[in-house]
Design a protein around this motif. Structure first.
Motif, PDB file in Angstrom:
ATOM      1  N   SER A  32       3.543  -5.875  -2.590  1.00  0.00           N
ATOM      2  CA  SER A  32       3.454  -4.973  -1.653  1.00  0.00           C
ATOM      3  C   SER A  32       1.775  -4.918  -1.008  1.00  0.00           C
ATOM      4  CB  SER A  32       3.718  -3.467  -2.243  1.00  0.00           C
ATOM      5  OG  SER A  32       2.920  -3.020  -3.262  1.00  0.00           O
ATOM      6  N   LYS A  39      -3.211  -1.767  -0.530  1.00  0.00           N
ATOM      7  CA  LYS A  39      -2.976  -1.234  -1.967  1.00  0.00           C
ATOM      8  C   LYS A  39      -1.372  -1.281  -2.332  1.00  0.00           C
ATOM      9  CE  LYS A  39      -6.597   2.284  -1.243  1.00  0.00           C
ATOM     10  NZ  LYS A  39      -6.698   3.715  -1.291  1.00  0.00           N
ATOM     11  N   ASP A  83       1.288  10.313   2.221  1.00  0.00           N
ATOM     12  CA  ASP A  83      -0.369  10.101   2.757  1.00  0.00           C
ATOM     13  C   ASP A  83      -0.569  10.324   4.084  1.00  0.00           C
ATOM     14  OD1 ASP A  83      -1.308   9.077   0.085  1.00  0.00           O
ATOM     15  OD2 ASP A  83       0.234   7.729   0.248  1.00  0.00           O
ATOM     16  N   LYS A 102       1.109   5.504  -1.741  1.00  0.00           N
ATOM     17  CA  LYS A 102       1.312   4.783  -0.663  1.00  0.00           C
ATOM     18  C   LYS A 102       2.887   4.983  -0.299  1.00  0.00           C
ATOM     19  CE  LYS A 102       1.351  -0.255   0.909  1.00  0.00           C
ATOM     20  NZ  LYS A 102       0.770  -1.404   0.612  1.00  0.00           N
ATOM     21  N   THR A 103       3.025   6.281   0.295  1.00  0.00           N
ATOM     22  CA  THR A 103       4.343   6.608   0.772  1.00  0.00           C
ATOM     23  C   THR A 103       3.940   7.629   1.994  1.00  0.00           C
ATOM     24  OG1 THR A 103       4.206   8.959  -0.486  1.00  0.00           O
ATOM     25  CG2 THR A 103       5.057   6.957  -1.789  1.00  0.00           C
ATOM     26  N   ASN A 125       2.168  -0.123  -3.795  1.00  0.00           N
ATOM     27  CA  ASN A 125       3.135   0.868  -3.893  1.00  0.00           C
ATOM     28  C   ASN A 125       3.280   1.103  -5.428  1.00  0.00           C
ATOM     29  OD1 ASN A 125       4.313  -0.634  -1.220  1.00  0.00           O
ATOM     30  ND2 ASN A 125       4.725   1.543  -1.009  1.00  0.00           N
ATOM     31  N   ASP A 136       2.573  -3.061   4.984  1.00  0.00           N
ATOM     32  CA  ASP A 136       2.559  -1.587   5.165  1.00  0.00           C
ATOM     33  C   ASP A 136       4.009  -1.127   4.473  1.00  0.00           C
ATOM     34  OD1 ASP A 136       0.412  -1.703   6.655  1.00  0.00           O
ATOM     35  OD2 ASP A 136       1.434  -2.376   8.651  1.00  0.00           O
ATOM     36  N   ASP A 137       3.556   0.046   4.076  1.00  0.00           N
ATOM     37  CA  ASP A 137       4.924   0.729   3.633  1.00  0.00           C
ATOM     38  C   ASP A 137       6.040   1.312   4.545  1.00  0.00           C
ATOM     39  OD1 ASP A 137       5.961   2.363   1.347  1.00  0.00           O
ATOM     40  OD2 ASP A 137       5.639   4.105   2.891  1.00  0.00           O
ATOM     41  N   PHE A 140      -4.203   2.079   3.520  1.00  0.00           N
ATOM     42  CA  PHE A 140      -3.397   1.753   2.327  1.00  0.00           C
ATOM     43  C   PHE A 140      -2.688   0.236   2.389  1.00  0.00           C
ATOM     44  CE2 PHE A 140      -3.572   5.984   1.736  1.00  0.00           C
ATOM     45  CZ  PHE A 140      -3.360   6.279   0.360  1.00  0.00           C
ATOM     46  N   ARG A 141      -2.964  -0.378   3.633  1.00  0.00           N
ATOM     47  CA  ARG A 141      -2.518  -1.591   3.564  1.00  0.00           C
ATOM     48  C   ARG A 141      -2.335  -2.632   2.356  1.00  0.00           C
ATOM     49  NH1 ARG A 141      -3.712  -2.968   8.979  1.00  0.00           N
ATOM     50  NH2 ARG A 141      -1.746  -1.871   9.637  1.00  0.00           N
ATOM     51  N   THR A 144      -4.666   5.951   8.295  1.00  0.00           N
ATOM     52  CA  THR A 144      -4.251   5.916   6.801  1.00  0.00           C
ATOM     53  C   THR A 144      -3.239   4.642   6.548  1.00  0.00           C
ATOM     54  OG1 THR A 144      -3.890   8.298   6.804  1.00  0.00           O
ATOM     55  CG2 THR A 144      -2.699   7.399   5.175  1.00  0.00           C
TER      56      THR A 144
END
Length: 225
Positions: free
Chosen positions: A202, A188, A147, A143-144, A190, A206-207, A185-186, A181
């Protein structure tokens, strides 16, 4: 620009950097706020500083090398190297360092070249992905920013020959891949960086690096004649 047979040139890069810098400065407060929920809260400030430094070397991309950071003879490698040096001078978030690494990787890949065909963009993004992973220690799935970068690489590689020379098609594919993407990942956690210490917090957020990447992609929307 819409369709170009020459692909990426210093002139194309210079125009893109103008729009990129505008977007980074406009998004600074938003990115600081997002980063503050999981990190140090300085992502926006760092990217705004990178934008400021890019603006400082920007004249050298037009004057044939007579200005500070000038590139001369339209050498893409030298242009990317100037950008890398500019970003390396921005203190703060580690994202600034990763941005410098990305530009430096592009500089090595395009050294001595005046253009990069659109068909080679997926390979360049793959090289950048590997360099960023090695420098930051992150892997796909953490989650960076890696991705969405990989998703864009795959999306561009999947385009047919005609679409690969159409910047509007490229941008559309990159935008869709990035948005998809971020959505995936929202929810999931970090898994790396300062945010990993707040993994549960997290989830559902959003990352910040991904959102910064989305702003970058959006800033590269082709200019209609």
């Amino acid at each position: 620009m819409n369709t170009t047979e020459n692909g990426l040139t210093v002139a194309v890069l210079a125009s893109a950097l103008d729009r990129w810098a505008d977007r980074m400065e406009a998004a600074a407060d938003e990115l600081n706020a997002l980063d503050g929920r999981l990190g140090d809260g300085d992502l926006g400030a760092t990217l705004a500083k990178c934008a400021q430094n890019i603006r400082a070397i920007r004249p050298g991309l037009d004057d044939g090398g007579t200005g500070d950071g000038g590139v001369g003879d339209g050498d893409l490698g030298q242009a990317f190297k100037a950008c890398a040096m500019a970003c390396s001078k921005a203190s703060g978030s580690s994202f600034g360092t990763l941005l410098a690494v990305a530009f430096l990787t592009a500089a090595k890949a395009t050294a001595g070249r005046t253009s990069l065909p659109c068909s080679e963009l997926p390979q360049l993004l793959g090289d950048i992905l590997s360099a960023l992973s090695a420098r930051g220690g992150a892997a796909l799935g953490d989650k960076t920013v890696l991705d969405p970068l990989d998703a864009v690489r795959e999306a561009l590689a999947s385009l047919d020959a005609g679409e690969r020379s159409d910047t509007a098609a490229q941008h559309g594919a990159a935008t869709r891949a990035t948005d998809r993407t971020i959505e995936i990942f929202r929810n999931k956690p970090n898994r790396i960086g300062r945010a990993r210490m707040f993994a549960e917090r997290s989830v559902g957020l959003d990352d910040p690096g991904m959102i910064a990447f989305r702003h970058m992609v959006e800033s590269l929307r082709p200019i209609r004649p």
